[in-house]
Motif scaffolding. Structure first.
Motif, PDB file in Angstrom:
ATOM      1  N   PHE A 108     -47.422 -53.127 -76.121  1.00 32.96           N
ATOM      2  CA  PHE A 108     -47.694 -51.886 -76.820  1.00 32.96           C
ATOM      3  C   PHE A 108     -47.642 -52.047 -78.336  1.00 32.96           C
ATOM      4  O   PHE A 108     -48.462 -51.487 -79.060  1.00 32.96           O
ATOM      5  CB  PHE A 108     -46.703 -50.802 -76.382  1.00 32.96           C
ATOM      6  N   TYR A 111     -50.760 -53.608 -79.495  1.00 31.19           N
ATOM      7  CA  TYR A 111     -51.905 -52.695 -79.482  1.00 31.19           C
ATOM      8  C   TYR A 111     -51.872 -51.721 -80.662  1.00 31.19           C
ATOM      9  O   TYR A 111     -52.846 -51.568 -81.392  1.00 31.19           O
ATOM     10  CB  TYR A 111     -51.945 -51.914 -78.168  1.00 31.19           C
ATOM     11  N   LYS A 115     -53.768 -53.909 -83.119  1.00 29.55           N
ATOM     12  CA  LYS A 115     -55.037 -53.660 -82.439  1.00 29.55           C
ATOM     13  C   LYS A 115     -55.383 -54.717 -81.392  1.00 29.55           C
ATOM     14  O   LYS A 115     -56.555 -55.066 -81.195  1.00 29.55           O
ATOM     15  CB  LYS A 115     -56.181 -53.566 -83.466  1.00 29.55           C
ATOM     16  N   ILE A 116     -54.353 -55.254 -80.712  1.00 25.25           N
ATOM     17  CA  ILE A 116     -54.570 -56.206 -79.628  1.00 25.25           C
ATOM     18  C   ILE A 116     -54.782 -55.406 -78.349  1.00 25.25           C
ATOM     19  O   ILE A 116     -53.923 -54.627 -77.948  1.00 25.25           O
ATOM     20  CB  ILE A 116     -53.364 -57.160 -79.472  1.00 25.25           C
ATOM     21  N   SER A 117     -55.919 -55.584 -77.699  1.00 21.59           N
ATOM     22  CA  SER A 117     -56.259 -54.763 -76.536  1.00 21.59           C
ATOM     23  C   SER A 117     -55.443 -55.160 -75.301  1.00 21.59           C
ATOM     24  O   SER A 117     -54.901 -56.259 -75.218  1.00 21.59           O
ATOM     25  CB  SER A 117     -57.751 -54.899 -76.218  1.00 21.59           C
ATOM     26  N   PHE A 118     -55.364 -54.233 -74.330  1.00 22.80           N
ATOM     27  CA  PHE A 118     -54.717 -54.552 -73.063  1.00 22.80           C
ATOM     28  C   PHE A 118     -55.481 -53.874 -71.934  1.00 22.80           C
ATOM     29  O   PHE A 118     -56.239 -52.928 -72.138  1.00 22.80           O
ATOM     30  CB  PHE A 118     -53.245 -54.131 -73.055  1.00 22.80           C
ATOM     31  N   ASN A 167     -44.684 -60.086 -82.513  1.00 24.31           N
ATOM     32  CA  ASN A 167     -46.014 -59.798 -83.061  1.00 24.31           C
ATOM     33  C   ASN A 167     -46.093 -60.094 -84.558  1.00 24.31           C
ATOM     34  O   ASN A 167     -47.131 -60.543 -85.055  1.00 24.31           O
ATOM     35  CB  ASN A 167     -46.374 -58.333 -82.794  1.00 24.31           C
TER      36      ASN A 167
END
Length: 290
Positions: A108, A111, A115-118, A167
Motif C-alpha cells: 500500500f 502504491y 505509484k507502484i501498482s498492485f 520503499n
C-alpha cells in the motif's frame, strides 16, 4: 554466489536474527523501561555502526541525506520504541507474528507514495492478512486477560513504519551502500536518543543497582550487534538486490523463530492462535504471488 542465492541467504539469516530480537527485547525490559531500552539500543548500535562504517558515509550525497534521515526515523527510531512499549504488555511471540504485516503495508505504501501498482489478488492478500491480525489480537486478549492487547496496535504501527522504510530505500537510496545507509540512519537519530536518555531515569540508582541491570545490558548489546547492526546492513543489501516486497518477506520465517523462543520462555500459544498466524501468512503469500 549468484544474486538469487544471495537473496535467499540474506532472507534466512535475517529471519533467525530478527526472530530472536523479540525475546531479547523482552529480556532487556526486565532491567529497563521501554523508553530507556529504546534510547540505549539506539546509542549502542549507532556507536558501533559509526566505528565500523564511518567511511561508507562518503557514498551519501548531500541531496540524499534527507532521505537517509527519514529512513532512520521510520525504519529504526520509531519502531524501536514502539516494540519496546508493546512488549511491556504483550508476549514476544505475538509481536513477532504481527510484524508479518510488513509486506502488506509495503504494498500500500508503494502504491500511494510511489505509484507502484498492485493486483486484485494482492489486495485480497492484504485484507486476509489484516483479518488474521485482528483475530490474533482478539484471541490473545481472551487467553491473556491480564495483558493490555491495545498495545498490539503499536506493533502494527511499527510494521507500517518498516513498510515506509523499505520503499524509501528502494526508490531513493538504491545507489548508497548498505553500510552507508545504516550508519547514516543512526547518525540521524542518535541525538534525539541522547536527549531522551537522561530524562528516562536510566542513570538512577534504582536502575543501576537492580537485579537485572547487567543481564539486561548484555541482552541489549547482543540485540544491537546482531539485531540492529548486522541485520540493518544485510536488509539494506537485500532490498537493493531484490524488491521491497521480497525483502520484507523475511516476515514469513520470523514468527517461527519468535514463537520458538516465546515457548521456551513459558509464553502461552494455542492452536487457534497458530491458525490466526497462518491466516496472516496466507495474506502475505497472496501479496507475493505472481
Amino acid at each position: 554466489m549468484s544474486d538469487v542465492n544471495r537473496r535467499w541467504f540474506y532472507l534466512i539469516i535475517l529471519s533467525v536474527i530478527w526472530g530472536t530480537s523479540y525475546i531479547l527485547i523482552k529480556k532487556g525490559l526486565e532491567g529497563f523501561t521501554a523508553l530507556q531500552l529504546g534510547s540505549i539500543r539506539i546509542l549502542i548500535a549507532g556507536g558501533l555502526l559509526l566505528l565500523i562504517g564511518h567511511k561508507s558515509l562518503r557514498t551519501i550525497e548531500k541531496k540524499q541525506w534527507k532521505w537517509v534521515a527519514l529512513s532512520g526515523l521510520v525504519g529504526s527510531f520509531i519502531p524501536m520504541f514502539l516494540f519496546a512499549f508493546a512488549e511491556t504488555e504483550i508476549d514476544s511471540s505475538i509481536a513477532s507474528i504481527l510484524n508479518s504485516l510488513v509486506p502488506l503495508f509495503t504494498l500500500f505504501v508503494g502504491y500511494f507514495a510511489f505509484k507502484i501498482s498492485f493486483s486484485t489478488n494482492q489486495l485480497t492478500g492484504v485484507l486476509v492478512g489484516l483479518a488474521g491480525a485482528a483475530l490474533l489480537i482478539y484471541l490473545g486478549a481472551e487467553i491473556n486477560p491480564g495483558q493490555n492487547y491495545w498495545y498490539a496496535g503499536l506493533v502494527v504501527l511499527a510494521a507500517l513504519c518498516y513498510a515506509c522504510n523499505a520503499n524509501i530505500i528502494k526508490s531513493k537510496l538504491s545507489e548508497v551502500s548498505p553500510m552507508g545507509i545504516a550508519t547514516g540512519n543512526f547518525i540521524s537519530i542518535m541525538l534525539p536518543a541522547l536527549l531522551i536518555l537522561p530524562f528516562s531515569g536510566a542513570f538512577s540508582s534504582g536502575v543501576t543497582s537492580g537485579p537485572y541491570f547487567w543481564s539486561s545490558i548484555g541482552y541489549i548489546v547482543i540485540l544491537c550487534i546482531f539485531g540492529t547492526c548486522v541485520a540493518k546492513v544485510m536488509f539494506n543489501k537485500l532490498i537493493q538486490l531484490s524488491t521491497p516486497v521480497f525483502s520484507v518477506s523475511v516476515t514469513y520465517l520470523i514468527p517461527v523463530v519468535g514463537i520458538f523462543w516465546g515457548l521456551l520462555d513459558g509464553e502461552r500459544f494455542t492452536l487457534m492462535q497458530m491458525g490466526a498466524a497462518g491466516i496472516i501468512l496466507l495474506g502475505v503469500y497472496l501479496v507475493n504471488k505472481k
